[in-house]
Design a protein around this motif. Structure first.
Motif, PDB file in Angstrom:
ATOM      1  N   GLU A  22       0.769  -1.037  -0.232  1.00 20.78           N
ATOM      2  CA  GLU A  22      -0.068  -0.066   0.083  1.00 20.78           C
ATOM      3  C   GLU A  22       0.983   1.236  -0.019  1.00 20.78           C
ATOM      4  OE1 GLU A  22      -3.083  -0.153  -0.718  1.00 20.78           O
ATOM      5  OE2 GLU A  22      -3.146  -2.144  -0.497  1.00 20.78           O
ATOM      6  N   CYS A  23       2.029   1.384   0.690  1.00 15.40           N
ATOM      7  CA  CYS A  23       2.588   2.588   0.803  1.00 15.40           C
ATOM      8  C   CYS A  23       4.031   2.479   1.385  1.00 15.40           C
ATOM      9  CB  CYS A  23       1.828   3.457   1.909  1.00 15.40           C
ATOM     10  SG  CYS A  23       2.470   5.184   1.780  1.00 15.40           S
ATOM     11  N   PRO A  24       4.850   1.790   0.425  1.00 13.78           N
ATOM     12  CA  PRO A  24       6.263   1.704   0.618  1.00 13.78           C
ATOM     13  C   PRO A  24       7.087   2.929   0.824  1.00 13.78           C
ATOM     14  CG  PRO A  24       6.041   0.907  -1.712  1.00 13.78           C
ATOM     15  CD  PRO A  24       4.429   1.200  -0.880  1.00 13.78           C
ATOM     16  N   GLU A  25       6.569   3.915   0.190  1.00 10.96           N
ATOM     17  CA  GLU A  25       7.183   5.325   0.259  1.00 10.96           C
ATOM     18  C   GLU A  25       7.349   5.592   1.867  1.00 10.96           C
ATOM     19  OE1 GLU A  25       4.943   4.995  -3.486  1.00 10.96           O
ATOM     20  OE2 GLU A  25       4.218   4.815  -1.348  1.00 10.96           O
ATOM     21  N   LEU A  26       6.271   5.247   2.715  1.00 10.28           N
ATOM     22  CA  LEU A  26       6.003   5.899   4.022  1.00 10.28           C
ATOM     23  C   LEU A  26       6.465   4.815   4.988  1.00 10.28           C
ATOM     24  CD1 LEU A  26       5.014   8.180   5.826  1.00 10.28           C
ATOM     25  CD2 LEU A  26       2.876   7.469   5.543  1.00 10.28           C
ATOM     26  N   PHE A  27       6.335   3.436   4.654  1.00 11.86           N
ATOM     27  CA  PHE A  27       6.368   2.567   5.884  1.00 11.86           C
ATOM     28  C   PHE A  27       7.582   1.531   5.314  1.00 11.86           C
ATOM     29  CE2 PHE A  27       1.820   3.761   5.924  1.00 11.86           C
ATOM     30  CZ  PHE A  27       1.733   4.007   7.501  1.00 11.86           C
ATOM     31  N   GLN A  38       9.263   5.045   7.446  1.00 13.46           N
ATOM     32  CA  GLN A  38      10.812   5.239   6.907  1.00 13.46           C
ATOM     33  C   GLN A  38      11.499   6.490   7.673  1.00 13.46           C
ATOM     34  OE1 GLN A  38      12.096   4.007   4.535  1.00 13.46           O
ATOM     35  NE2 GLN A  38      10.358   3.081   3.092  1.00 13.46           N
ATOM     36  N   GLU A  39      12.509   6.103   7.720  1.00 17.73           N
ATOM     37  CA  GLU A  39      13.553   6.950   8.733  1.00 17.73           C
ATOM     38  C   GLU A  39      13.433   8.443   8.100  1.00 17.73           C
ATOM     39  OE1 GLU A  39      18.177   7.461  10.134  1.00 17.73           O
ATOM     40  OE2 GLU A  39      17.415   5.573   8.989  1.00 17.73           O
ATOM     41  N   LYS A  40      13.399   8.876   7.010  1.00 19.41           N
ATOM     42  CA  LYS A  40      13.064  10.355   6.685  1.00 19.41           C
ATOM     43  C   LYS A  40      11.665  10.858   7.173  1.00 19.41           C
ATOM     44  CE  LYS A  40      11.574   9.768   1.982  1.00 19.41           C
ATOM     45  NZ  LYS A  40      11.936  10.326   0.358  1.00 19.41           N
ATOM     46  N   TYR A  41      11.050  10.302   7.418  1.00 23.32           N
ATOM     47  CA  TYR A  41       9.528  10.786   8.143  1.00 23.32           C
ATOM     48  C   TYR A  41       9.336  10.427   9.519  1.00 23.32           C
ATOM     49  CZ  TYR A  41       8.215  11.072   3.149  1.00 23.32           C
ATOM     50  OH  TYR A  41       8.503  11.236   1.493  1.00 23.32           O
ATOM     51  N   LYS A  49       6.367   6.494  15.093  1.00 24.01           N
ATOM     52  CA  LYS A  49       5.825   7.818  14.636  1.00 24.01           C
ATOM     53  C   LYS A  49       6.315   8.517  13.656  1.00 24.01           C
ATOM     54  CE  LYS A  49       4.132   7.963  19.596  1.00 24.01           C
ATOM     55  NZ  LYS A  49       4.071   8.900  20.954  1.00 24.01           N
ATOM     56  N   GLY A  50       5.442   9.343  13.016  1.00 21.70           N
ATOM     57  CA  GLY A  50       5.852   9.903  11.961  1.00 21.70           C
ATOM     58  C   GLY A  50       5.144  11.005  11.396  1.00 21.70           C
ATOM     59  N   GLU A  51       5.814  11.906  10.457  1.00 19.80           N
ATOM     60  CA  GLU A  51       5.099  13.185  10.158  1.00 19.80           C
ATOM     61  C   GLU A  51       5.462  13.156   8.435  1.00 19.80           C
ATOM     62  OE1 GLU A  51       6.000  16.588  12.278  1.00 19.80           O
ATOM     63  OE2 GLU A  51       4.676  16.020  13.829  1.00 19.80           O
ATOM     64  N   ALA A  52       4.563  13.305   7.770  1.00 18.52           N
ATOM     65  CA  ALA A  52       4.755  13.362   6.280  1.00 18.52           C
ATOM     66  C   ALA A  52       4.148  14.546   5.585  1.00 18.52           C
ATOM     67  CB  ALA A  52       4.323  12.029   5.473  1.00 18.52           C
ATOM     68  N   LEU A  57      -1.045  11.893   2.276  1.00 17.46           N
ATOM     69  CA  LEU A  57      -2.181  11.332   2.986  1.00 17.46           C
ATOM     70  C   LEU A  57      -2.947  10.231   2.424  1.00 17.46           C
ATOM     71  CD1 LEU A  57      -4.332  11.998   5.250  1.00 17.46           C
ATOM     72  CD2 LEU A  57      -5.497  13.531   3.743  1.00 17.46           C
ATOM     73  N   ASP A  58      -3.343  10.103   1.103  1.00 19.18           N
ATOM     74  CA  ASP A  58      -3.868   9.151   0.429  1.00 19.18           C
ATOM     75  C   ASP A  58      -3.188   7.774   0.653  1.00 19.18           C
ATOM     76  OD1 ASP A  58      -6.108  10.559  -0.101  1.00 19.18           O
ATOM     77  OD2 ASP A  58      -5.377  10.991  -2.322  1.00 19.18           O
ATOM     78  N   CYS A  59      -2.093   8.035   0.228  1.00 16.06           N
ATOM     79  CA  CYS A  59      -0.945   6.441   0.672  1.00 16.06           C
ATOM     80  C   CYS A  59      -1.204   6.112   2.016  1.00 16.06           C
ATOM     81  CB  CYS A  59       0.556   6.995   0.300  1.00 16.06           C
ATOM     82  SG  CYS A  59       1.747   5.579   0.257  1.00 16.06           S
ATOM     83  N   ALA A  60      -0.864   7.087   2.970  1.00 14.19           N
ATOM     84  CA  ALA A  60      -1.142   6.448   4.580  1.00 14.19           C
ATOM     85  C   ALA A  60      -2.666   6.039   4.620  1.00 14.19           C
ATOM     86  CB  ALA A  60      -0.867   7.931   5.288  1.00 14.19           C
ATOM     87  N   ASN A  61      -3.553   6.646   4.218  1.00 12.68           N
ATOM     88  CA  ASN A  61      -4.922   6.271   4.554  1.00 12.68           C
ATOM     89  C   ASN A  61      -5.153   4.685   3.795  1.00 12.68           C
ATOM     90  OD1 ASN A  61      -5.969   8.024   6.188  1.00 12.68           O
ATOM     91  ND2 ASN A  61      -6.191   9.477   4.528  1.00 12.68           N
ATOM     92  N   LYS A  62      -4.525   4.579   2.647  1.00 11.43           N
ATOM     93  CA  LYS A  62      -4.770   2.936   2.219  1.00 11.43           C
ATOM     94  C   LYS A  62      -4.074   2.103   2.958  1.00 11.43           C
ATOM     95  CE  LYS A  62      -5.050   4.526  -2.757  1.00 11.43           C
ATOM     96  NZ  LYS A  62      -4.590   4.505  -4.083  1.00 11.43           N
TER      97      LYS A  62
END
Length: 76
Positions: A22-27, A38-41, A49-52, A57-62
């Motif tokens: 679903e969201c390898p850019e964030l997780f 992901q370390e950069k977030y 815990k992270g902030e992006a 948003l759509d990626c994280a929600n998916k």
């Protein structure tokens, strides 16, 4: 605005849906298969815990919606 993400890592069942599908850019996957941000977030160096940017948003929600044990919380 910023997207805030939190993972209840103790409840994670290491299925990989968030970081593989679903969201390898964030997780990302920890060594034991548990999900992490992901370390950069990461917020404050905490892998749960992270902030992006708003554009994620759509990626994280998916990822949150697809998690079979609902351990991912997304807020703005």
């Amino acid at each position: 605005m910023t997207v805030r993400i939190e993972i209840d890592q103790e409840g994670c069942i290491q299925c990989g849906v968030c970081y593989n599908d679903e969201c390898p850019e964030l997780f990302a996957e920890m060594d034991d298969g548990t999900s992490e941000i992901q370390e950069k977030y990461r917020a404050g160096g905490d892998s749960a815990k992270g902030e992006a940017p708003d554009g994620m948003l759509d990626c994280a929600n998916k990822a949150a919606d697809a998690c079979p044990v609902t351990v991912i919380t997304v807020s703005q």
